[in-house]
Design a protein around this motif. Sequence first.
Motif, PDB file in Angstrom:
ATOM      1  N   CYS A 136     -31.170  41.213 -29.462  1.00 39.63           N
ATOM      2  CA  CYS A 136     -31.563  41.988 -28.280  1.00 39.63           C
ATOM      3  C   CYS A 136     -32.794  42.868 -28.496  1.00 39.63           C
ATOM      4  N   GLY A 137     -33.303  42.948 -29.733  1.00 43.27           N
ATOM      5  CA  GLY A 137     -34.547  43.667 -29.970  1.00 43.27           C
ATOM      6  C   GLY A 137     -34.410  45.133 -30.308  1.00 43.27           C
ATOM      7  N   TRP A 142     -42.307  37.867 -22.573  1.00 46.21           N
ATOM      8  CA  TRP A 142     -41.234  37.450 -23.471  1.00 46.21           C
ATOM      9  C   TRP A 142     -41.080  35.940 -23.347  1.00 46.21           C
ATOM     10  N   TRP A 154     -27.829  40.264 -21.676  1.00 49.06           N
ATOM     11  CA  TRP A 154     -28.918  40.191 -22.653  1.00 49.06           C
ATOM     12  C   TRP A 154     -30.185  40.770 -22.025  1.00 49.06           C
ATOM     13  N   ARG A 192     -32.202  43.760 -23.630  1.00 42.54           N
ATOM     14  CA  ARG A 192     -33.596  43.581 -24.067  1.00 42.54           C
ATOM     15  C   ARG A 192     -34.512  44.556 -23.345  1.00 42.54           C
TER      16      ARG A 192
END
Length: 293
Positions: free
Chosen positions: A64-65, A186, A227, A231
């Motif tokens: 998820c960063g 992204w 998600w 994110r």
Amino acid sequence: MVTRTFDKAPSTAPLMLKAVLPALPVIGGLPGIKHAKGSVPDIVLERTGVATDRAHLETYSEVCGFPRGDHLPAPYPHMAAFGLHMALMTDTAFPFAPMGLVHLRNTITQHRPIGVAETFDVAVRAADLRPHPKGSLVDIITEVTIDGELVWDEVTTLFSRHKGGSAESSPAPLTGIEAPSGVVHWKLSGDLGRRYGSVSGDRNPIHLYPLTAKAFGFPTNIAHGMWTLARSLSAVQNKLPDAFTVDVEFRKPILLPGTVVFGSQAYETEILFGVKGAKKPVTHLVGRVTTKS
């Protein structure tokens, strides 16, 4: 109100199978499989003394960063609650068959950061069955407490499409709000749904493979809404206060693989953010972070 306590997270694999059965012809109408209609179940599902698996947290953060830190990422407690969500939605007292539901909105309030080393209790219940112009809405309420203190809560709003709906009694939190323009692209791989499904336990077929998604009417597999929420929050992590509420609305699914554009705009007491298509200006998600006083 009946309380059911779990000593560990319910296994989501058999619950996914149980979720599919009500959608099958003939089988879905059998006693013990067919869902009741008309009200939400008067039950609470709970887990106590939940500890964070650091290896799992690291994998989640990577997918998820989120950077490593001493506190849980704001959406992470949803991981501890998801099995309870599935157990609740697959209970025949729940008013809708799970596979027909759309995750439409989500609200998370972090009352204070949760330390990675802290243990917590999780409670889940259904609430507020209400009309929608194209069907009905129902909320799943999740509360996380530490020594009796409410530290985190979530409202997961699910939509069931059917005839006979009517206008909502109050406007949705993000009515009239559009996603800010952005320049951050992204590039999402085709296996994103499988990677997030592995860490979250949400292995809904619509997220896994093109073939399994097509069986449910999608042209290919789609990204999980949770998600996309996670994110997005990771992208504004350095701007988040200790206590805040984030509202998101999932407007269009993100087809995988694909490229999307993230944008955000910070104000004195709030942050607006959103995810749009890179090729077409369709809005996939719009969100707002509001600082808690």
